[in-house]
Design an enzyme around this catalytic site. Structure first.
Site, PDB file in Angstrom:
ATOM      1  N   LYS A   1      56.044 -18.956  38.293  1.00  0.00           N
ATOM      2  CA  LYS A   1      55.959 -19.656  39.579  1.00  0.00           C
ATOM      3  C   LYS A   1      55.234 -18.798  40.615  1.00  0.00           C
ATOM      4  CE  LYS A   1      58.100 -23.651  39.003  1.00  0.00           C
ATOM      5  NZ  LYS A   1      59.229 -24.384  39.480  1.00  0.00           N
TER       6      LYS A   1
ATOM      7  N   SER B   1      55.439 -26.796  39.076  1.00  0.00           N
ATOM      8  CA  SER B   1      56.245 -26.942  37.864  1.00  0.00           C
ATOM      9  C   SER B   1      55.653 -26.125  36.730  1.00  0.00           C
ATOM     10  CB  SER B   1      56.301 -28.419  37.455  1.00  0.00           C
ATOM     11  OG  SER B   1      56.983 -28.577  36.235  1.00  0.00           O
ATOM     12  N   ARG B   2      56.539 -25.543  35.917  1.00  0.00           N
ATOM     13  CA  ARG B   2      56.119 -24.745  34.768  1.00  0.00           C
ATOM     14  C   ARG B   2      56.073 -25.568  33.486  1.00  0.00           C
ATOM     15  NH1 ARG B   2      59.012 -20.837  32.979  1.00  0.00           N
ATOM     16  NH2 ARG B   2      60.987 -21.786  33.528  1.00  0.00           N
TER      17      ARG B   2
ATOM     18  N   ASP C   1      61.362 -30.863  37.322  1.00  0.00           N
ATOM     19  CA  ASP C   1      62.483 -31.090  36.400  1.00  0.00           C
ATOM     20  C   ASP C   1      63.801 -30.605  36.993  1.00  0.00           C
ATOM     21  OD1 ASP C   1      60.577 -32.047  34.630  1.00  0.00           O
ATOM     22  OD2 ASP C   1      60.515 -30.213  33.426  1.00  0.00           O
TER      23      ASP C   1
ATOM     24  N   ASP D   1      59.968 -28.015  42.829  1.00  0.00           N
ATOM     25  CA  ASP D   1      59.951 -28.063  41.380  1.00  0.00           C
ATOM     26  C   ASP D   1      60.115 -29.538  41.008  1.00  0.00           C
ATOM     27  OD1 ASP D   1      60.263 -27.147  38.624  1.00  0.00           O
ATOM     28  OD2 ASP D   1      62.397 -27.572  38.888  1.00  0.00           O
TER      29      ASP D   1
ATOM     30  N   TRP E   1      64.106 -32.800  31.704  1.00  0.00           N
ATOM     31  CA  TRP E   1      62.905 -32.001  31.468  1.00  0.00           C
ATOM     32  C   TRP E   1      61.864 -32.950  30.910  1.00  0.00           C
ATOM     33  CZ3 TRP E   1      66.753 -28.411  28.901  1.00  0.00           C
ATOM     34  CH2 TRP E   1      67.134 -27.384  29.765  1.00  0.00           C
TER      35      TRP E   1
ATOM     36  N   ASP F   1      65.725 -25.709  40.805  1.00  0.00           N
ATOM     37  CA  ASP F   1      67.042 -25.636  40.173  1.00  0.00           C
ATOM     38  C   ASP F   1      67.231 -24.369  39.347  1.00  0.00           C
ATOM     39  OD1 ASP F   1      66.856 -26.868  36.921  1.00  0.00           O
ATOM     40  OD2 ASP F   1      65.115 -26.810  38.229  1.00  0.00           O
TER      41      ASP F   1
END
Length: 176
Positions: A100, A69-70, A13, A11, A20, A123
């Site tokens: 994800k 990453s979203r 962030d 990921d 973020w 995270d």
């Protein structure tokens, strides 16, 4: 030597950097003459301190990396990866909003690597829970990616190869 994953997925962030990208910093980003990455307002933007060493270590072990990453700030995230000179560590990047699960399905399609041969560092618990259902060894990050977390994650992966897969949420060596 212990078994290594065929793909290490990260990921972004609060895993590689302490913010973020779509809310805490202000793209576009640039590198100043002193080499510091800054946002549009001139605010310093940094990685977690050990991230470059983590990625170099994986590369030296022959384990390719990928980003998942979203974030909705796709351009900014890619710009930071470029400015921090991290593109070379990521053979694939799945950076867009959504589940994800979709990121991992696309990574599996692109690489041909089975989910069971992947390790994922993130995270957010919801991502760990979702992705672990695919059979990926998932490691919950609490204070950014570092060498100790990498070592513990690789150990968890190696153990998972000899027993049932589990996420680090069930028996986490990272939580007090």
């Amino acid at each position: 030597m212990a078994r290594l994953p065929k793909l290490a997925v990260f990921d972004l962030d609060y895993t590689l950097w302490p913010f973020w990208v779509d809310t805490h910093v202000d793209p576009p980003f640039h590198k100043s003459s002193d080499g510091t990455v800054r946002d549009r307002r001139g605010q310093d933007v940094r990685l977690y301190p050990e991230v470059p060493e983590v990625l170099k270590r994986l590369q030296s072990l022959g384990v390719p990396g990928a980003a998942a990453s979203r974030t909705s700030e796709i351009e900014g995230a890619n710009q930071l990866l470029e400015l921090f000179d991290l593109f070379r560590y990521f053979v694939h990047r799945e950076i867009y909003p959504g589940s994800k699960i979709t990121h991992f399905e696309r990574l599996q399609q692109k690489t041909g690597i089975p989910f069971s041969q992947m390790i994922f560092f993130d995270d957010e618990r919801r991502n760990i829970v979702d992705v672990s259902k695919l059979g990926v060894t998932c490691i919950h990050i609490q204070n950014g990616m570092n060498l100790q977390t990498l070592s513990q994650g690789l150990e968890t992966f190696a153990k998972a190869q000899t027993g049932p897969l589990r996420s680090s949420l069930e028996e986490s060596p990272f939580e007090a």
